[in-house]
Design an enzyme around this catalytic site. Sequence first.
Site, PDB file in Angstrom:
ATOM      1  N   GLN A   1       2.179  -6.044   5.535  1.00  0.00           N
ATOM      2  CA  GLN A   1       2.367  -5.656   4.161  1.00  0.00           C
ATOM      3  C   GLN A   1       3.810  -5.955   3.764  1.00  0.00           C
ATOM      4  O   GLN A   1       4.671  -6.116   4.621  1.00  0.00           O
ATOM      5  CB  GLN A   1       2.079  -4.183   3.999  1.00  0.00           C
ATOM      6  CG  GLN A   1       0.630  -3.807   4.273  1.00  0.00           C
ATOM      7  CD  GLN A   1       0.303  -2.386   3.794  1.00  0.00           C
ATOM      8  OE1 GLN A   1       1.111  -1.729   3.165  1.00  0.00           O
ATOM      9  NE2 GLN A   1      -0.897  -1.921   4.109  1.00  0.00           N
TER      10      GLN A   1
ATOM     11  N   ASN B   1     -12.263  -1.219  -1.008  1.00  0.00           N
ATOM     12  CA  ASN B   1     -11.534  -1.868   0.088  1.00  0.00           C
ATOM     13  C   ASN B   1     -12.256  -1.547   1.389  1.00  0.00           C
ATOM     14  O   ASN B   1     -12.622  -0.390   1.624  1.00  0.00           O
ATOM     15  CB  ASN B   1     -10.106  -1.323   0.173  1.00  0.00           C
ATOM     16  CG  ASN B   1      -9.424  -1.741   1.474  1.00  0.00           C
ATOM     17  OD1 ASN B   1      -9.107  -2.916   1.667  1.00  0.00           O
ATOM     18  ND2 ASN B   1      -9.239  -0.800   2.392  1.00  0.00           N
ATOM     19  N   GLU B   2     -12.438  -2.537   2.211  1.00  0.00           N
ATOM     20  CA  GLU B   2     -13.076  -2.337   3.518  1.00  0.00           C
ATOM     21  C   GLU B   2     -14.226  -1.327   3.387  1.00  0.00           C
ATOM     22  O   GLU B   2     -14.282  -0.321   4.105  1.00  0.00           O
ATOM     23  CB  GLU B   2     -12.046  -1.900   4.573  1.00  0.00           C
ATOM     24  CG  GLU B   2     -10.981  -2.961   4.794  1.00  0.00           C
ATOM     25  CD  GLU B   2     -10.137  -2.797   6.055  1.00  0.00           C
ATOM     26  OE1 GLU B   2     -10.174  -1.726   6.692  1.00  0.00           O
ATOM     27  OE2 GLU B   2      -9.436  -3.768   6.400  1.00  0.00           O
TER      28      GLU B   2
ATOM     29  N   GLU C   1      -6.017  -9.340   3.446  1.00  0.00           N
ATOM     30  CA  GLU C   1      -5.237  -8.642   4.486  1.00  0.00           C
ATOM     31  C   GLU C   1      -5.201  -9.525   5.718  1.00  0.00           C
ATOM     32  O   GLU C   1      -6.261  -9.857   6.282  1.00  0.00           O
ATOM     33  CB  GLU C   1      -5.843  -7.269   4.830  1.00  0.00           C
ATOM     34  CG  GLU C   1      -5.549  -6.233   3.765  1.00  0.00           C
ATOM     35  CD  GLU C   1      -5.980  -4.820   4.149  1.00  0.00           C
ATOM     36  OE1 GLU C   1      -5.884  -4.461   5.335  1.00  0.00           O
ATOM     37  OE2 GLU C   1      -6.410  -4.086   3.238  1.00  0.00           O
TER      38      GLU C   1
ATOM     39  N   GLU D   1       0.847  -1.195   0.000  1.00  0.00           N
ATOM     40  CA  GLU D   1       0.000   0.000   0.000  1.00  0.00           C
ATOM     41  C   GLU D   1       0.882   1.244   0.000  1.00  0.00           C
ATOM     42  O   GLU D   1       2.033   1.212   0.455  1.00  0.00           O
ATOM     43  CB  GLU D   1      -0.878  -0.028   1.269  1.00  0.00           C
ATOM     44  CG  GLU D   1      -1.811   1.169   1.390  1.00  0.00           C
ATOM     45  CD  GLU D   1      -2.906   0.982   2.443  1.00  0.00           C
ATOM     46  OE1 GLU D   1      -2.842  -0.006   3.211  1.00  0.00           O
ATOM     47  OE2 GLU D   1      -3.824   1.812   2.483  1.00  0.00           O
TER      48      GLU D   1
ATOM     49  N   TYR E   1      -6.696  -9.316  11.243  1.00  0.00           N
ATOM     50  CA  TYR E   1      -5.355  -9.062  11.777  1.00  0.00           C
ATOM     51  C   TYR E   1      -5.196  -9.712  13.140  1.00  0.00           C
ATOM     52  O   TYR E   1      -6.154  -9.762  13.932  1.00  0.00           O
ATOM     53  CB  TYR E   1      -5.123  -7.546  11.913  1.00  0.00           C
ATOM     54  CG  TYR E   1      -4.824  -6.882  10.580  1.00  0.00           C
ATOM     55  CD1 TYR E   1      -3.550  -6.936  10.033  1.00  0.00           C
ATOM     56  CD2 TYR E   1      -5.820  -6.230   9.867  1.00  0.00           C
ATOM     57  CE1 TYR E   1      -3.273  -6.333   8.810  1.00  0.00           C
ATOM     58  CE2 TYR E   1      -5.550  -5.630   8.635  1.00  0.00           C
ATOM     59  CZ  TYR E   1      -4.268  -5.687   8.116  1.00  0.00           C
ATOM     60  OH  TYR E   1      -3.985  -5.107   6.900  1.00  0.00           O
TER      61      TYR E   1
HETATM   62  O1  AHR Z   1      -2.944  -2.650   6.225  1.00  0.00           O
HETATM   63  C1  AHR Z   1      -3.266  -1.462   6.864  1.00  0.00           C
HETATM   64  C2  AHR Z   1      -4.739  -1.110   6.747  1.00  0.00           C
HETATM   65  O2  AHR Z   1      -5.500  -2.055   7.415  1.00  0.00           O
HETATM   66  C3  AHR Z   1      -5.316  -1.105   5.356  1.00  0.00           C
HETATM   67  O3  AHR Z   1      -5.099   0.087   4.686  1.00  0.00           O
HETATM   68  C4  AHR Z   1      -6.780  -1.289   5.615  1.00  0.00           C
HETATM   69  O4  AHR Z   1      -7.437  -1.921   4.548  1.00  0.00           O
HETATM   70  C5  AHR Z   1      -6.813  -2.088   6.903  1.00  0.00           C
HETATM   71  O5  AHR Z   1      -7.685  -1.558   7.824  1.00  0.00           O
END
Ligand code: AHR
Length: 504
Positions: A355, A172-173, A306, A25, A250
Amino acid sequence: MYKLIINPDSKKGYISPEIQGHFSEHLGRCIYNGIFVGKDSAIPNTDGMRDDVVNALREMKLPVLRWPGGCFADEYHWKDGIGPLDSRKKMINTNWGGVVEDNSFGTHEYMELCRQLGCKTYVNGNLGSGTVREMSEWVEYMTFDGVSPMADLRKANGREEPWTVDYFCVGNESWGCGGYMVPEYYASQYRQYQAFLKNYNSDKKIKKIAVGPNEKDYNWTRTVLSECFRDQGSWNDNHGLMDGFSLHYYTVPHDWAHKGSAVFFDEKEWYMTLSKTLVMEELIAKHSAIMDEFDPDCKIGLMVDEWGTWYDVEEGTNPGFLFQQNTMRDAVVAGINLNIFNKHCNRVKMANIAQLINVLQAVILTEGDKMVKTPTYYAFKMYSCHQDGTLIESSIDTDRIGKEPEYQVPNLSESVSMDKEGKLHITITNLSCSDAYEIEGNLLGHEVKNVKAEILSGEMNSHNTFDNPNAVKCEIFNAVKAEGDRLKFTIPASSLIAIEVETA
Ligand code: AHR
């Protein structure tokens, strides 16, 4: 002794190489300085891409790279990033540190990067603040091989041939930074936008991805899928509407307000982290079960685009840059997740760790002209043996470990694949930060002819720094003993082993 049972005659599904994909990103030092330094940099580069980084990523066998975001994608206007450098617009990166984005890395540079890496392309479109026309024209610009306003513009910018866009995501999201949409609204937006992502090349169809859920938001999954498929009889009638559905999860050890340190953690936080990463199994199983109702033949991939660890940023660094160190704990997290994705390969067709460089669970860290490979890098390299393989039925005995009952985890994780030459690849991760385990593998009726193995091992907090870049690295492991259809070895605490077996 823990028994690992492998049934080479039971083939369970195809492991898409994209399961080991990555995400880059416009965030912190991921693109700028991490991968792209510009043609005039003193750091050795090819067309602006760092040679050291590209070589390392090629060695790791990076299969696909998602770009340009993340939250950044829904503020990215692709036309700002094409044409002569000095005419490119400067903008504020509102999501990530409020820094100036000069658009010097745009579509041409991304495509060149993927060419150098030899990987597939995954472009994330702007739904949140863009228009149907803007998204549609981007696809035309990248992929149309004829006379049209966008193809002509691409040629005027120095690129005659179209590129291949392998994957394209609409937003995205969208439930969060991508527009805070409700699922019903997103679904109707998706239906509309995807209709204008034209396939100009019938041999290289773009795989279209819809924004899927955050973590346990099963309502998002059910609602978006029912809205998208409400007037369709079966998946076949629908062919072309959707090829993938994303999932974001995450691993945050404590909570979002106080996540925990990347390096300074104790045994309790080790198990806390691993127990949270194992939630991935439940998420995939439950979202897949909903997807099965709409798509029983698994034509639509669950794209975990992600995932990874998210800790507090390193002291003294810009909080908006999400820079964190990476230890053996991260390698174990990677080992666990890659085994989970393998076991669900019929539904999980892509996953992208967040990332690539200098951001979150990165495989590479850079500082000026220096570069280090993180423990996560070695985990990916070792697991690359599974890419393009066939999942083989396997299971392992486990015990629950960890002092705190709420953070207990199984002590071992494994998966097995067979490559095109018939060799077996076994990857095992030891989740204990203190104990080694003896393992006996049984290849059910297949004699072992040759065996070789690699190991990644170290104390739980061990990591690589710019001063000591090789503190953690994978090494040859000669301690696998083979006899008949059996394999015996001991896996040390906090480690990953990859074993290649040739059978008679
Ligand atoms: O990876 C960091 C961020 O996490 C990304 O930009 C977003 O899609 C997610 O919330």
